[in-house]
Design a protein around this motif. Structure first.
Motif, short mmCIF file in Angstrom:
data_model
loop_
_atom_site.label_atom_id
_atom_site.label_comp_id
_atom_site.label_asym_id
_atom_site.label_seq_id
_atom_site.Cartn_x
_atom_site.Cartn_y
_atom_site.Cartn_z
N GLU A 90 -12.11 4.11 -35.57
CA GLU A 90 -13.35 4.88 -35.61
C GLU A 90 -13.07 6.36 -35.42
O GLU A 90 -13.62 7.21 -36.11
CB GLU A 90 -14.30 4.41 -34.51
N ASP A 338 -11.08 6.66 -42.53
CA ASP A 338 -11.12 5.20 -42.63
C ASP A 338 -12.51 4.68 -42.29
O ASP A 338 -13.03 3.78 -42.97
CB ASP A 338 -10.09 4.58 -41.69
N LEU A 339 -13.12 5.23 -41.23
CA LEU A 339 -14.48 4.82 -40.87
C LEU A 339 -15.47 5.27 -41.94
O LEU A 339 -16.33 4.48 -42.37
CB LEU A 339 -14.87 5.41 -39.52
N ARG A 342 -15.75 3.07 -44.84
CA ARG A 342 -16.46 1.81 -44.63
C ARG A 342 -17.88 1.90 -45.17
O ARG A 342 -18.45 0.92 -45.65
CB ARG A 342 -16.49 1.43 -43.15
N ASN A 530 -18.41 -5.75 -41.08
CA ASN A 530 -18.40 -4.36 -41.53
C ASN A 530 -19.72 -3.68 -41.20
O ASN A 530 -19.76 -2.50 -40.82
CB ASN A 530 -18.11 -4.28 -43.02
N CYS A 533 -19.66 -2.70 -37.61
CA CYS A 533 -18.84 -1.51 -37.39
C CYS A 533 -19.61 -0.25 -37.75
O CYS A 533 -19.58 0.75 -37.01
CB CYS A 533 -17.56 -1.60 -38.21
N LYS A 534 -20.33 -0.26 -38.87
CA LYS A 534 -21.06 0.92 -39.31
C LYS A 534 -22.25 1.22 -38.39
O LYS A 534 -22.46 2.36 -37.99
CB LYS A 534 -21.54 0.72 -40.75
N TYR A 542 -16.71 -1.60 -31.17
CA TYR A 542 -15.72 -2.06 -32.15
C TYR A 542 -14.39 -2.41 -31.51
O TYR A 542 -13.69 -3.35 -31.94
CB TYR A 542 -15.53 -0.97 -33.21
#
Length: 617
Positions: A90, A338-339, A342, A530, A533-534, A542
């Motif tokens: 994150e 990377d985050l 997503r 996913n 996570c968002k 997370y």
């Protein structure tokens, strides 16, 4: 020792003397009647336990060695880094490693658990002084608090001793105090039972920051989801040892469905009592920003409040953006590309022919992105307090190559004005009147400006004047549980139970509010994960999710995270963005034995019945 809880409670009550004037007897003669015969005394006792809750809020920093700083008496005298977020994809930050967060800090809060047990044992003796409803509420809060404290222990260590009765020394021997561990499954059953008892006793509403019936059900949905995940996935990545063989860590896979069903049912019980925040629904970006700041949000289930007057103000505004936007704050954690990917998939920064796309304005990168992403992350070109995030790492005199070629060398070009790429060690260094790097970064070295191109937006109080955004000046409430998480808990449990229709329905409620396309029938458990996570990015979930899913050792396998780095091309008067490893190129890893933390060494010395330690330690 019996008097310790009372002393603590009355000390806390004394701190509230501006609101409640009481005649307090000398501490050396305080007894039960001084606490349990008045509503103020009981409320103060519970307030101390609420204040000590092991909440992973704005002050939580496990790698510091203190862990729950708010609880351990530091009074929040620390900057607000949540490093586990900086260890799981994150965020990235300059301090700590995964081992610092994963191998524990000695959290073993049986002192507060003892205080809760004493409260539950003693209050009924004074019940005649109060209405039955009031007694039920207080006992319900005690059950909730005990479950919360135990969940903090169990998700770290697996099975721990279940202690429901007050033990005293020297009335009881040392041997009586040296209790063994219980199995991990038994501990989760105990937590679920306590939360059921809390829900039965608690009213449907309660004061802000205190438990009610649906608070209890919300946390039960989370705890049971943990247990179900460990049962289903715990055998995928484990380290063998006596603790595993004896059930102190691990839950039989046959019991996974039982726990997933309990999570689903508990989450369903909350439905209709809280609702997703949609006050500014036409502006989905602003709506999502405001849900974390609006004290009247319909989505907030359980919070911790802060104030400057009480000495509990935190530093989120000062430490999650940069000095340029704050009163001399020092940013420390930066969202990773990377985050961001997503939410958005690969950003539109490369042309079909492989050359970097040119932008007249850095802010153009935000066009067409999901509102929830823009409300969670400050992109280059975004604004805060009338200032622009002018993120820029350097200036190319010309740029003729492909993005891949330039990304592969990670721009380790010398800081030489005569070269084609110019870096600088100060925001004040210019080339023909233009800053080589922006006021908001990026430095080629240093750790107080973004290393990824992004800054965290969630929880940032955009209404606060810049002068008030210094250390220990922020008073935004920390939302420990909100209705979106309950929907995510139910969606995940439903998917694990094979009920994809319900899972899709819950996820689409969130995606509609987020401004994201609906999920169709093509929904898998990875879709649910996913989405979690968002939706819960930077909310301290997370890190635990990838551990309970047993995928942390795969995600963090000598892993480096990416940045989206803006450069200015002088010959074209345009910006380009390159996807590159963040400049510090930190490597993150996760060992399989870290799915459980080692039991604190001091506790093992005092109580040999706690052995065996967790596998790998």
């Amino acid at each position: 020792m019996k008097k310790i809880p009372y002393i603590i409670a009355l000390l806390a009550l004394a701190l509230l003397s501006s609101c409640h004037k009481l005649d307090v007897a000398p501490l050396n003669i305080i007894g039960d009647k001084d606490v349990f015969t008045s509503a103020n005394g009981i409320t103060s006792y519970l307030a101390n336990l609420y204040g000590d809750m092991p909440m992973e809020d704005f002050f939580y920093e496990p790698q510091s060695g203190a862990g729950f700083l708010f609880q351990t008496g530091n009074g929040g005298r620390w900057q607000c880094f949540f490093q586990p977020g900086a260890l799981d994809g994150e965020l990235v930050g300059p301090f700590g490693g995964t081992g610092d967060a994963a191998t524990g800090f000695g959290f073993w809060d049986y002192t507060d658990i003892r205080a809760i047990n004493y409260f539950m044992q003693t209050l009924p003796q004074y019940a005649s002084n109060f209405s039955q409803d009031q007694v039920n509420q207080w006992l319900g809060e005690a059950y909730f608090l005990r479950a919360y404290y135990y969940f903090a222990l169990v998700k770290r260590y697996g099975g721990v001793p279940i202690v429901k009765a007050v033990t005293n020394y020297p009335e009881q021997s040392i041997a009586d105090l040296q209790v063994p561990r219980n199995k991990e499954e038994d501990c989760y059953n105990f937590i679920g039972s306590d939360l059921d008892s809390a829900a039965l006793l608690l009213p449907e509403t309660n004061d802000r920051g205190r438990a009610n019936k649906y608070v209890a059900y919300s946390y039960k949905s989370l705890a049971m989801l943990f247990a179900g995940s460990i049962a289903k996935y715990g055998a995928l990545n484990y380290v063998a040892g006596d603790a595993l063989d004896k059930g102190f860590v691990g839950i039989p896979s046959a019991d996974a469905s039982k726990f997933f069903q309990a999570a689903y049912d508990a989450a369903s019980a909350v439905e209709g009592h809280y609702a997703l925040y949609t006050k500014d629904y036409p502006d989905k970006v602003q709506n999502y920003v405001d849900l974390f700041l609006d004290q009247s949000s319909s989505e907030t289930i359980f919070v911790r409040d802060y104030s400057i007057a009480s000495g509990t103000a935190h530093s989120w505004d000062a430490t999650m953006t940069c000095r340029y936007m704050t009163a001399d704050g020092l940013s420390r954690c930066y969202p990773t590309l990377d985050l961001v990917e997503r939410f958005a998939g690969p950003l539109n920064i490369v042309n079909p022919d492989g050359t970097p796309k040119r932008f007249a304005d850095r802010a153009d990168l935000m066009q067409g992105l999901e509102p929830r992403l823009l409300a969670s992350v400050y992109f280059p070109g975004a604004t805060l307090r009338g200032l622009t995030f002018d993120v820029q790492r350097g200036i190319y005199l010309t740029f003729n190559g492909s993005a891949i070629q330039e990304e592969s060398n990670n721009n380790n070009t010398p800081n030489d004005v005569a070269s084609n790429l110019m870096f600088a060690g100060s925001t004040q260094t210019t080339y023909n009147g233009m800053r080589i790097i922006g006021e908001c970064g990026m430095y080629n070295s240093g750790d107080d400006l973004t290393r990824t191109g992004f800054y965290c937006r969630k929880y940032i109080n955009y209404n606060a004047p810049q002068a008030s955004c210094g250390l220990y000046q922020s008073t935004e409430s920390y939302i420990d549980m909100r209705y979106a998480e309950v929907l995510l808990n139910r969606a995940e449990a439903a998917m694990e139970l094979g009920n994809s229709a319900d899972a899709i329905g819950d996820i689409n409620q969130l995606r509609d509010r987020a401004g994201a396309p609906e999920v169709t029938s093509n929904c898998t458990i990875d879709t649910i994960r996913n989405e979690r996570c968002k939706e819960l990015a930077f909310e301290h979930q997370y890190w635990w999710d990838i551990r309970r899913w047993r995928i942390a050792d795969q995600i963090l396998d000598n892993t480096k995270f990416y940045a989206c780095i803006p450069y200015y091309v002088w010959s074209e008067q345009k910006y380009i963005f390159l996807k590159q490893i963040e400049p510090y190129q930190r490597v993150y890893t996760f060992q399989k034995n870290w799915y459980y933390e080692p039991l604190p060494g001091g506790e093992l010395q005092k109580d040999p019945n706690l052995f065996p330690n967790n596998p790998g330690y």
